[in-house]
Scaffold this motif. Structure first.
Motif, mmCIF file in Angstrom:
data_model
loop_
_atom_site.group_PDB
_atom_site.id
_atom_site.type_symbol
_atom_site.label_atom_id
_atom_site.label_comp_id
_atom_site.label_asym_id
_atom_site.label_seq_id
_atom_site.Cartn_x
_atom_site.Cartn_y
_atom_site.Cartn_z
ATOM 1 N N UNK A 101 90.503 -75.592 -87.587
ATOM 2 C CA UNK A 101 90.931 -75.282 -86.218
ATOM 3 C C UNK A 101 92.405 -74.920 -86.192
ATOM 4 N N UNK A 102 92.742 -74.028 -85.298
ATOM 5 C CA UNK A 102 94.136 -73.597 -85.159
ATOM 6 C C UNK A 102 94.338 -72.997 -83.780
ATOM 7 N N UNK A 103 95.468 -73.290 -83.151
ATOM 8 C CA UNK A 103 95.831 -72.664 -81.886
ATOM 9 C C UNK A 103 96.591 -71.379 -82.201
ATOM 10 N N UNK A 104 96.105 -70.254 -81.682
ATOM 11 C CA UNK A 104 96.677 -68.949 -81.994
ATOM 12 C C UNK A 104 97.394 -68.398 -80.771
ATOM 13 N N UNK A 105 98.615 -67.940 -80.961
ATOM 14 C CA UNK A 105 99.386 -67.369 -79.868
ATOM 15 C C UNK A 105 98.897 -65.963 -79.555
ATOM 16 N N UNK A 106 98.849 -65.632 -78.251
ATOM 17 C CA UNK A 106 98.456 -64.276 -77.847
ATOM 18 C C UNK A 106 99.650 -63.330 -77.844
ATOM 19 N N UNK A 107 100.856 -63.869 -78.042
ATOM 20 C CA UNK A 107 102.065 -63.048 -78.078
ATOM 21 C C UNK A 107 102.603 -63.003 -79.503
#
Length: 349
Positions: free
Chosen positions: A158-164
């Motif tokens: 799992x990983x939180x991915x930035x949209x910017x």
């Protein structure tokens, strides 16, 4: 340890029964141990107030006696150089541990440590370190001993991915986050020296009201003492911060969620605006899947979508629309169109 005469009633299947005083004392002692921090001192009076607010009816002297006995039997340091005495867990102390933390519980704690580190008070994170360490150990052991363990492998899945565009977080000066989080947690006034975007140094006393994370940046939502308007200060621009220890009453009308919904954390003034835009279908497909607002209306216009929605009027909205370049045309309101398409306005003029 001090015995309490008072008993507490507990409801069981057979009606009401009394909890023995010794068991009540044990529960109280465990609650007291959990509230002793690591890395900073806390006084008996502060602990007594915390316990009182949590529903434990004990007098201050009872808390003081318990602390004296606990510091003699546990790795708790008592600073008696001056009154009031301060208590904390010693640096190398294990503190309280959960002996049977299973893989699922460990997974939740490990994810919480990763995602909440910038939003929880620094003292809370330090006091939780034994639990986080145990969670990491449990997951590590599961990965070593049980090849293919679902919980042991989850952190790698799992990983939180930035949209910017990813940016490194700006550096926050030593001691600033600790002081801010302590003052925010305790509802204490905070003295700050802040360098604004124009490079001006502002000094003042503020009421800390909230902490918000926006991508890689942290913002303190606060109210300068003596004023009625709420502001947000970037933590990396705070040059110095000092918790005063002076309590203040949080403004009754303040709500951090509403503050954000109004666009105040996106350089807005709380104003809502109904936008009307044309956007290329390729560039705007995600807006058909993730709406701008609950009242969004979408129509197909050849190769474009026409989208109407009520959103907060902010600088972030302008930057976001500019990012689409020629793929977007702002039809209304006119002032937003001028801000997003200044080059087109010059040509039209």
């Amino acid at each position: 340890m001090t015995q309490e005469k008072k008993t507490t009633s507990a409801r069981g299947k057979g009606g009401t029964r009394s909890r023995p005083a010794s068991l009540e004392t044990l529960a109280f002692t465990l609650e007291l141990l959990k509230r002793i921090p690591r890395g900073r001192k806390i006084t008996a009076t502060e602990l007594w107030k915390q316990l009182r607010d949590a529903g434990w009816q004990r007098d201050l002297r009872t808390v003081q006696r318990q602390l004296e006995e606990l510091s003699a039997h546990f790795d708790i340091e008592r600073d008696d150089r001056e009154r009031p005495y301060g208590y904390c867990w010693k640096e190398a102390a294990r503190g309280l541990s959960i002996p049977h933390l299973n893989e699922t519980e460990s997974l939740v704690l490990a994810l919480a440590e990763r995602q909440l580190g910038a939003l929880l008070p620094a003292d809370v994170m330090r006091s939780m370190e034994p639990f986080f360490a145990q969670a990491r150990g449990t997951l590590g052991a599961a990965a070593r001993l049980q090849k293919g363990s679902a919980a042991g492998e989850w952190m790698e899945k799992v990983r939180v991915v930035s949209s910017a565009q990813p940016l490194l977080p700006p550096e926050i000066r030593p001691g600033v986050f600790d002081a801010v989080s302590r003052a925010l947690y305790a509802n204490h006034l905070l003295d700050v020296q802040y360098r604004n975007a124009r490079g001006e140094l502002v000094k003042g006393r503020v009421q800390p009201l909230g902490l918000a994370q926006q991508a890689e940046r942290l913002y303190l939502v606060c109210r300068f003492d003596g004023y009625e308007d709420d502001r947000s200060l970037a933590l990396h621009r705070i040059q110095k911060a000092k918790e005063t220890g002076l309590p203040f009453a949080r403004p009754k009308g303040f709500d951090l969620e509403r503050f954000d919904d109004e666009g105040r954390l996106a350089f807005g003034q709380g104003e809502k605006v109904q936008i009307d835009i044309l956007i290329d279908k390729g560039a705007g497909l995600h807006l058909a899947e993730s709406r701008l607002a609950a009242d969004q209306r979408l129509e197909e216009r050849g190769s474009d979508y026409r989208i109407r929605a009520t959103v907060a009027s902010t600088e972030r909205l302008v930057w976001w629309l500019r990012g689409f370049g020629d793929d977007v045309t702002v039809l209304a309101p006119a002032r937003l169109a001028r801000a997003v398409h200044p080059h087109r306005m010059k040509v039209a003029a």
